[in-house]
Design an enzyme around this catalytic site. Structure first.
Site, PDB file in Angstrom:
ATOM      1  N   SER A   1      35.742   1.380 -31.096  1.00  0.00           N
ATOM      2  CA  SER A   1      35.095   2.237 -32.066  1.00  0.00           C
ATOM      3  C   SER A   1      36.013   2.852 -32.962  1.00  0.00           C
ATOM      4  O   SER A   1      36.887   2.225 -33.726  1.00  0.00           O
ATOM      5  CB  SER A   1      34.389   3.307 -31.527  1.00  0.00           C
TER       6      SER A   1
ATOM      7  N   GLU B   1      31.782  -4.987 -36.024  1.00  0.00           N
ATOM      8  CA  GLU B   1      30.766  -4.080 -35.348  1.00  0.00           C
ATOM      9  C   GLU B   1      30.569  -2.758 -35.980  1.00  0.00           C
ATOM     10  O   GLU B   1      31.687  -2.295 -36.574  1.00  0.00           O
ATOM     11  CB  GLU B   1      30.743  -4.034 -33.810  1.00  0.00           C
TER      12      GLU B   1
ATOM     13  N   HIS C   1      28.889  -1.404 -29.712  1.00  0.00           N
ATOM     14  CA  HIS C   1      28.250   0.002 -28.766  1.00  0.00           C
ATOM     15  C   HIS C   1      27.336  -0.390 -28.111  1.00  0.00           C
ATOM     16  O   HIS C   1      26.146  -0.288 -28.299  1.00  0.00           O
ATOM     17  CB  HIS C   1      27.978   1.086 -29.747  1.00  0.00           C
TER      18      HIS C   1
END
Length: 302
Positions: free
Chosen positions: A110, A202, A275
């Site tokens: 992330s 992502e 996630h």
């Protein structure tokens, strides 16, 4: 690129929060338990539980914790406690020379994508896009992370739920992470090198039109078509109904498929990355092969 050293039993693994704060004390307890479950010794950063605005302490505090463990020759690896936001604010002050002198694996995903990119550019060192330390590791995620940190096996493999978008095989360095972070670094000294790479992406909380805009920027800059292959992970909490405010209804799969077909390199959608509970640990910077027809990603350094 130099490969991060394997993390062996008895290693001292630092727990630091370079971005967002932990939400509850149990997060740190779980992180410590995760470190011990791998047979490592936890080293908790001084400001690991701090909070300042939406950061895990001030920039100075977070940077001090990170640089302290990078400079400590008795620390063997760094496992980031969580993502959130804030790692990008530290990039100009990170002691990359310390990582060059004493390479060690840095683990996280992330917002930690900012660190991964900067470490690759400034320290020429590979790192691990994997679960943050506070995560409740599923057996799937634990197996992949163990393979990545020990460098004993391929941490990826077949992605049964993935879809082939453009067939073929590609070989190159793994580059990528969180799409929004990569775009935030675009045009900065910390922008990754996309030439010949297998791009893994992502994101979370991004509507399809915003993902489309970011991928379009990558293509218009020439970066996307310089990649050898693309593997899209999970794009979660996409708020796809937001696109209806633009007068249309466009799915995330439509956006990803169009971007891949425009560049024509081997591409799959839906690898276990992002996630989500079950996720691969991807050794960014290592050589890998993507077989889009078989929906398989193989890390060749394993």
């Amino acid at each position: 690129m130099r490969s991060y050293p394997a993390i062996t039993p008895g290693a001292r693994v630092a727990l630091v929060a370079p971005a967002g704060p932990l939400k509850m004390p149990a997060d740190l307890d779980r992180a410590i338990a995760n470190v011990r479950a791998f047979g490592w010794e936890p080293v908790v950063g001084e400001h690991a539980t701090s909070r300042h605005l939406y950061f895990a302490g001030t920039d100075d505090d977070r940077l001090a914790d990170l640089n302290d463990v990078l400079r400590d020759d008795d620390v063997d690896a760094v496992w980031c406690l969580r993502g959130g936001y804030g790692a990008m604010r530290l990039l100009e002050g990170v002691d990359y020379d310390a990582l060059c002198r004493r390479p060690k694996a840095v683990i996280g995903y992330s917002d930690i994508s900012a660190l991964h990119c900067a470490i690759a550019v400034r320290s020429n060192l590979t790192s691990i896009h994997g679960p943050t330390a506070r995560t409740k590791l599923t057996p799937f995620s634990e197996r992949s992370l163990r393979a990545a940190v020990t460098r004993s096996d391929n941490p990826c493999g077949a992605a049964a739920a993935a879809q082939t978008v453009v067939g073929g095989r590609a070989r190159g360095r793994l580059v990528g992470g969180n799409l929004a972070l990569l775009m935030a670094l675009h045009g900065t000294p910390f922008q990754p090198t996309y030439d010949g790479a297998i791009l893994v992406l992502e994101d979370v909380n991004e509507a399809p039109y915003r993902v489309e805009r970011m991928l379009l920027q990558l293509r218009l800059s020439g970066a996307l078509q310089r990649c050898a292959g693309i593997a899209f992970g999970s794009f979660t909490n996409t708020a796809e109904t937001d696109d209806k405010t633009l007068g249309g209804d466009r799915s995330m799969n439509d956006v990803l498929r169009e971007a891949a077909e425009r560049v024509g390199v081997p591409t799959v959608c839906g690898i276990p990355m992002g996630h989500i509970a079950d996720q691969w640990s991807l050794p960014l910077g290592e050589e890998a092969e993507l077989d889009a027809d078989e929906k398989r990603l193989t890390v060749l350094a394993a």
